[in-house]
Design an enzyme around this catalytic site. Structure first.
Site, PDB file in Angstrom:
ATOM      1  N   LEU A 121      -5.879  45.205 -11.767  1.00 18.86           N
ATOM      2  CA  LEU A 121      -5.080  44.593 -12.666  1.00 18.86           C
ATOM      3  C   LEU A 121      -5.116  43.556 -12.784  1.00 18.86           C
ATOM      4  CD1 LEU A 121      -4.923  46.527 -15.754  1.00 18.86           C
ATOM      5  CD2 LEU A 121      -2.210  46.456 -15.389  1.00 18.86           C
ATOM      6  N   LYS A 122      -4.878  42.890 -12.129  1.00 19.10           N
ATOM      7  CA  LYS A 122      -4.419  41.130 -12.177  1.00 19.10           C
ATOM      8  C   LYS A 122      -5.688  41.217 -12.694  1.00 19.10           C
ATOM      9  CE  LYS A 122      -3.814  37.799  -8.903  1.00 19.10           C
ATOM     10  NZ  LYS A 122      -2.637  37.247  -9.703  1.00 19.10           N
ATOM     11  N   ARG A 141       0.660  38.058 -12.375  1.00 19.97           N
ATOM     12  CA  ARG A 141       1.549  37.754 -11.401  1.00 19.97           C
ATOM     13  C   ARG A 141       1.753  38.758 -10.660  1.00 19.97           C
ATOM     14  NH1 ARG A 141       3.215  32.896 -10.391  1.00 19.97           N
ATOM     15  NH2 ARG A 141       4.763  32.563  -8.168  1.00 19.97           N
ATOM     16  N   ASP A 177      17.791  24.753  -0.705  1.00 18.45           N
ATOM     17  CA  ASP A 177      17.727  25.739  -1.952  1.00 18.45           C
ATOM     18  C   ASP A 177      17.598  26.731  -1.880  1.00 18.45           C
ATOM     19  OD1 ASP A 177      15.840  23.778  -3.098  1.00 18.45           O
ATOM     20  OD2 ASP A 177      14.339  24.383  -1.609  1.00 18.45           O
ATOM     21  N   LYS A 226      14.183  37.743 -16.388  1.00 17.81           N
ATOM     22  CA  LYS A 226      13.937  38.869 -15.799  1.00 17.81           C
ATOM     23  C   LYS A 226      14.339  40.518 -15.779  1.00 17.81           C
ATOM     24  CE  LYS A 226      13.394  36.518 -11.764  1.00 17.81           C
ATOM     25  NZ  LYS A 226      14.198  35.138 -10.577  1.00 17.81           N
ATOM     26  N   GLU A 260      20.644  35.554  -8.951  1.00 24.62           N
ATOM     27  CA  GLU A 260      19.499  37.299  -9.474  1.00 24.62           C
ATOM     28  C   GLU A 260      20.101  38.516  -8.568  1.00 24.62           C
ATOM     29  OE1 GLU A 260      16.087  35.323  -9.297  1.00 24.62           O
ATOM     30  OE2 GLU A 260      15.186  37.391  -7.667  1.00 24.62           O
ATOM     31  N   ARG A 295      -4.232  45.458  -6.587  1.00 24.40           N
ATOM     32  CA  ARG A 295      -4.881  44.684  -7.774  1.00 24.40           C
ATOM     33  C   ARG A 295      -5.192  44.248  -8.533  1.00 24.40           C
ATOM     34  NH1 ARG A 295      -3.018  38.778  -5.442  1.00 24.40           N
ATOM     35  NH2 ARG A 295      -4.289  39.385  -3.661  1.00 24.40           N
ATOM     36  N   HIS A 309       7.125  23.257 -15.825  1.00 28.27           N
ATOM     37  CA  HIS A 309       6.133  24.203 -15.707  1.00 28.27           C
ATOM     38  C   HIS A 309       5.039  23.276 -16.896  1.00 28.27           C
ATOM     39  CE1 HIS A 309       8.660  26.878 -14.262  1.00 28.27           C
ATOM     40  NE2 HIS A 309       7.202  26.603 -13.651  1.00 28.27           N
ATOM     41  N   HIS A 359      19.837  23.406  -4.414  1.00 28.98           N
ATOM     42  CA  HIS A 359      18.401  22.884  -5.942  1.00 28.98           C
ATOM     43  C   HIS A 359      19.066  24.486  -6.096  1.00 28.98           C
ATOM     44  CE1 HIS A 359      15.859  23.299  -8.298  1.00 28.98           C
ATOM     45  NE2 HIS A 359      14.846  23.619  -8.375  1.00 28.98           N
TER      46      HIS A 359
HETATM   47  N1  GLN Z   1      11.754  23.043  -2.746  1.00 27.53           N
HETATM   48  C1  GLN Z   1      11.364  24.151  -3.381  1.00 27.53           C
HETATM   49  C2  GLN Z   1      10.304  23.358  -4.221  1.00 27.53           C
HETATM   50  O1  GLN Z   1      10.166  22.060  -4.547  1.00 27.53           O
HETATM   51  C3  GLN Z   1      12.598  24.817  -4.177  1.00 27.53           C
HETATM   52  C4  GLN Z   1      11.674  25.501  -5.612  1.00 27.53           C
HETATM   53  C5  GLN Z   1      11.956  26.575  -6.374  1.00 27.53           C
HETATM   54  O2  GLN Z   1      13.188  26.283  -6.525  1.00 27.53           O
HETATM   55  N2  GLN Z   1      11.659  27.904  -6.467  1.00 27.53           N
HETATM   56  O3  GLN Z   1       8.954  23.809  -4.538  1.00 27.53           O
HETATM   57 ZN    ZN Z   2      12.880  25.430  -8.450  1.00 21.86          ZN
END
Ligand code: GLN
Ligand code: ZN
EC number: 2.1.1.14
Length: 800
Positions: free
Chosen positions: A18-19, A516, A600, A112, A606, A16, A695, A642
């Protein structure tokens, strides 16, 4: 003579490099010249590997300082004007500002690359976009390869795919109106390559593997004559699926060769053979560029031999797509189980496989007898190894009945029982699972991994973190708590490490975006759960509080999607094995007194095939795998799922078919667009649309959250609404997390108050008569009459 080549090589470096160099440059610790030298050294090393493996040409121009689409945007000079940069004078720092944002401008959008986990920066175009050329970096790289005396075959992302993947912020803008300008820019670049004596250019048009309508297909006819006029030979490269539906049309283009992906879509070969012009090259992608298994060289040769007899030196042999999607070299894997290691081929080993194949065709199999025997032995071992095949798992899978994927009762009945059991207020508040992964947590995990602390000490520290998270959530007044996931480094790795059939590499890094990288685990054998994975943690967390504690699991489709998967059985089968393992965990959690369990599935979207015709089949098994994992519990146990960071509007029926009692879903980035999709589709179960973007370190105000919730109430009956952030909070710090959640809880409480004043205490579900009175058991006082009762509270002023 059959020739070998590749479509591209991983650029990050085996260690890695380059990273680390990029990140040091971003921190101001490394001068630009040092970063540039790191890149140049990697390119030289990777070209040398290709030359050493006897490839007829080396791929150049596949390098990127961050992303290949951004590189193309720079090459064309099509920078988003909002940054105010001069394209021709673009500096590396400015290039990174495009990718990462700066004080005045948010970064370019990232999404993506087709159905991979690689992310590209989306070109931002409008009627005024210009394509007058950018910095000379691309041509400099070609010159570097030429200067080394290597047979250089430049790679470009094709103009139609480039436009297809771009976006415009101007509603209704037709990107194809830019085609003439874009094509003219490409023609200039090709002319510059021609001037350097380049014979062949690989022009990637993976868009040809999508469902394209007539204007986009016409764009190929419009573009390619101009490109051909530049005088270099073009290899039109398709990958990731079949391009057969467009083969006849593509064959009529003025190009000199075609690359097709025979790993993903072996069935397309005949269609291409039927239309291939008499003098055209056919490059066949027979080595899997997306997966890490050693190829079955004997089987590949069976495909290649008749082709070679027919095409002779017009047959080129290649990996299916760029090797960007696999790690660099097995050399860096010294701790893998030797038998398993012997079944694998990373990018460098795939170069050797190409060499063996070409030698077998050109000089006869005897010339590579040893390599072929080794390939045969690896295949045979994989077929029969006890590491791979587990009779009990096979038997269990065979015994799965359709009914096992169904909950005992329909949602309407379940939700009544759940409301009785959980006694939640209206608009219940919760989080997605993870809480800030503080340096202390990371140190604890690292110390345990290194063996610096023992299991008891580790458990003690993790319990401390769980208790901290629980106390903070109680203080915040959240309704459904989580334990915080302090023990998890990664949501797939954590479970994979506890399941049989999974292996982990030390250095199997693959670029995900920019600097990443991810290290996908390898599913090599039948998957099963030797023992409970999360039960003790969940039980401990629940013991600390009277509020319901959510058990947190990663779903079967996400486990599959974010791993390198077996190629010796259908993905659907592996997904069902994973589903059974998770099902056991779900039931054990329930038995341990956990009343809410979240599974989750952020990666469900994807996995969708590129062509719509294939969607139904995928969604069918993917949804079924989720249901199989979830359906083993009693009605009163509430199953959540989720999802985040994808377009979900076009698969809403499938999401509904998962039949989770509650879905929490990221919505803030699309400004609740998604939620409107849920409203229109009339999603039947409960929903928690994310009310703030995790984020951003910005703390959302109570008003901002309230506004989003009010908008949500316009499309979702409030009695089915949950209140939660967009996604997990592990990347945030505690102060901002607590501030944000406090505001979120305050907004939910205010809205509850408003709703309570305006609607009857026991409410009816007017949208679904069968479920009338479901809410009577809840202390909640929400009614959904959506237009009348909810509007005054939810829509605020406007509706009054
Ligand atoms: N349960 C995971 C978290 O809270 C869900 C992460 C995700 O959706 N990528 O980190
Ligand atoms: Zn999430």
């Amino acid at each position: 003579m059959a020739r070998t080549h590749i479509l591209g090589f991983p650029r990050i470096g085996a260690r890695r490099e380059l990273k680390f160099s990029q990140e040091a440059f971003w921190r101001g610790e490394t001068p630009e010249a040092a970063l540039r030298e790191t890149g140049a050294a990697l390119r030289r090393r990777h070209w040398q590997l290709q030359a050493n493996a006897g490839l007829a040409t080396v791929a150049a121009g596949d390098f990127a300082w961050y992303d290949q689409m951004l590189g193309t945007t720079a090459l064309l000079g099509a920078l988003p004007r909002r940054f105010g940069f001069d394209p021709a004078a673009l500096t590396l720092s400015q290039y990174y500002e495009l990718a990462r944002g700066n004080v005045g401008q948010p970064a370019m959008e990232m999404t993506k690359w087709f159905d991979t986990n690689y992310h590209y920066l989306v070109p931002e175009l409008d009627a005024e976009s210009t394509f007058d050329g950018g910095p000379s970096w691309y041509l400099d790289e070609i010159d570097e390869a030429l200067a080394l005396g290597l047979p250089t075959r430049p790679v470009l992302i094709g103009p139609v795919t480039y436009l297809w993947l771009s976006k415009s912020h101007v509603a209704g803008f037709d990107r194809l109106s830019l085609l003439p300008k874009v094509v003219a820019a490409y023609a200039r670049i090709l002319a510059q390559l021609k001037a350097r004596g380049i014979e062949w250019v690989q022009i990637d048009e993976p868009a040809l593997c999508l469902d394209l309508d007539a204007p986009w297909l016409d764009a190929f006819d419009a573009a390619y004559p101009t490109l051909a006029a530049a005088g270099v030979k073009l290899l039109l490269a398709t990958y990731f699926d079949t391009a057969a539906p467009h083969a006849a049309r593509a064959a009529a283009l003025p190009v000199h060769g075609f690359h097709i992906d025979l790993v993903r879509a072996p069935q397309q070969l005949a269609a291409w053979q039927a239309v291939l012009p008499a003098d055209a090259v056919l490059s066949v992608g027979v080595i899997d560029g997306r997966n890490i298994w050693r190829a079955d060289l004997r089987a590949v040769l069976d495909t290649l031999k008749p082709l070679h007899a027919q095409l002779g030196n017009r047959l080129w042999i290649a990996p299916s797509c760029s090797l960007l999607h696999v790690p660099v070299s097995l050399d860096a894997e010294q701790r893998l189980d030797p038998e398993l290691r012997n079944w694998l081929a990373f990018a460098t080993e795939k170069l050797d496989e190409l060499h063996t194949l070409a030698t077998a065709l050109n000089q006869g199999e005897a010339a590579v007898a040893e390599a072929l025997a080794a390939s045969d032995a690896a295949q045979a071992a994989r077929r029969t190894s006890r590491r791979v095949v587990n009779q009990q798992v096979q038997k269990r899978l065979a015994d799965v009945t359709a009914g096992m994927a169904d909950r005992a009762s329909a949602f309407d009945l379940r939700i009544e029982r759940q409301r009785a059991a959980l006694a939640l207020p209206a608009l219940p508040t919760t989080t997605i699972g993870s809480f800030p992964q503080t340096p202390a947590i990371r140190q604890t995990r690292a110390a345990y991994k290194r063996g610096d602390i023992g299991a008891l000490e580790y458990l003690e520290r993790i319990r401390g973190e769980i208790e901290l998270a629980v106390r903070k959530q109680e203080a915040l007044g959240l309704d459904v708590l989580v334990h915080g996931e302090a023990e998890r480094n990664d949501m797939v790795e954590y479970f994979g490490e506890q399941l049989c059939g999974y292996a982990f590499t030390e250095n199997g890094w693959v670029q995900s975006y920019g600097s990443r990288c991810v290290k996908p685990p390898v599913i090599y054998g039948d998957v099963y759960r030797p023992e409970p994975m999360t039960v003790e943690t969940a039980r401990y967390a629940q013991s600390l509080t009277d509020k319901p504690m959510k058990g947190m699991l990663t779903g079967p489709v996400t486990m599959l999607q974010w791993s390198f998967v077996r190629d010796d059985q259908p993905r659907a089968t592996t997904a069902r094995q994973l589903a059974l393992a998770i099902r056991d965990e779900v039931r054990d959690l329930e038995a341990a007194g956990i009343r809410v369990i979240q599974i989750d599935e952020p990666a469900l979207r994807e996995g969708l095939p590129l062509r719509r015709a294939d969607w139904a089949a995928y969604l069918d098994w993917a949804v079924n795998a989720f249901r199989l994992s979830a359906a083993g519990v009693a009605d009163a146990t509430q199953i959540h799922t989720h999802m985040c960071y994808a377009e979900f509007n076009d698969i809403l029926p499938a999401i509904a078919a998962m039949d989770a009692d509650v879905i929490t879903i990221e919505t803030s980035r699309s400004a609740m667009e998604l939620l409107e999709g849920f409203g229109e589709f009339d999603y039947p179960n409960e929903i928690g649309p994310g009310v703030y973007d995790i984020h951003s370190p910005r703390v959302p105000t109570v008003e901002a959250v309230t506004r989003l919730l009010e908008r949500a109430c316009e499309v979702i009956p409030p009695q089915r609404l949950w209140v939660n952030p967009d996604c997990g909070l592990k990347t945030r710090g505690w102060p901002e997390t607590e501030a944000a959640l406090a505001n979120m809880v305050a907004a939910a409480r205010q809205l509850r108050g408003k709703l309570a004043g305006q609607v009857p205490v026991s409410w009816k579900r007017v949208d679904r008569p069968a479920s009338a009175q479901v809410g009577a058991v809840v202390g909640a006082v929400v009614s959904h009459t959506h237009t009348a009762a909810c509007a005054p509270a939810c829509a605020g002023q406007a509706a009054v």
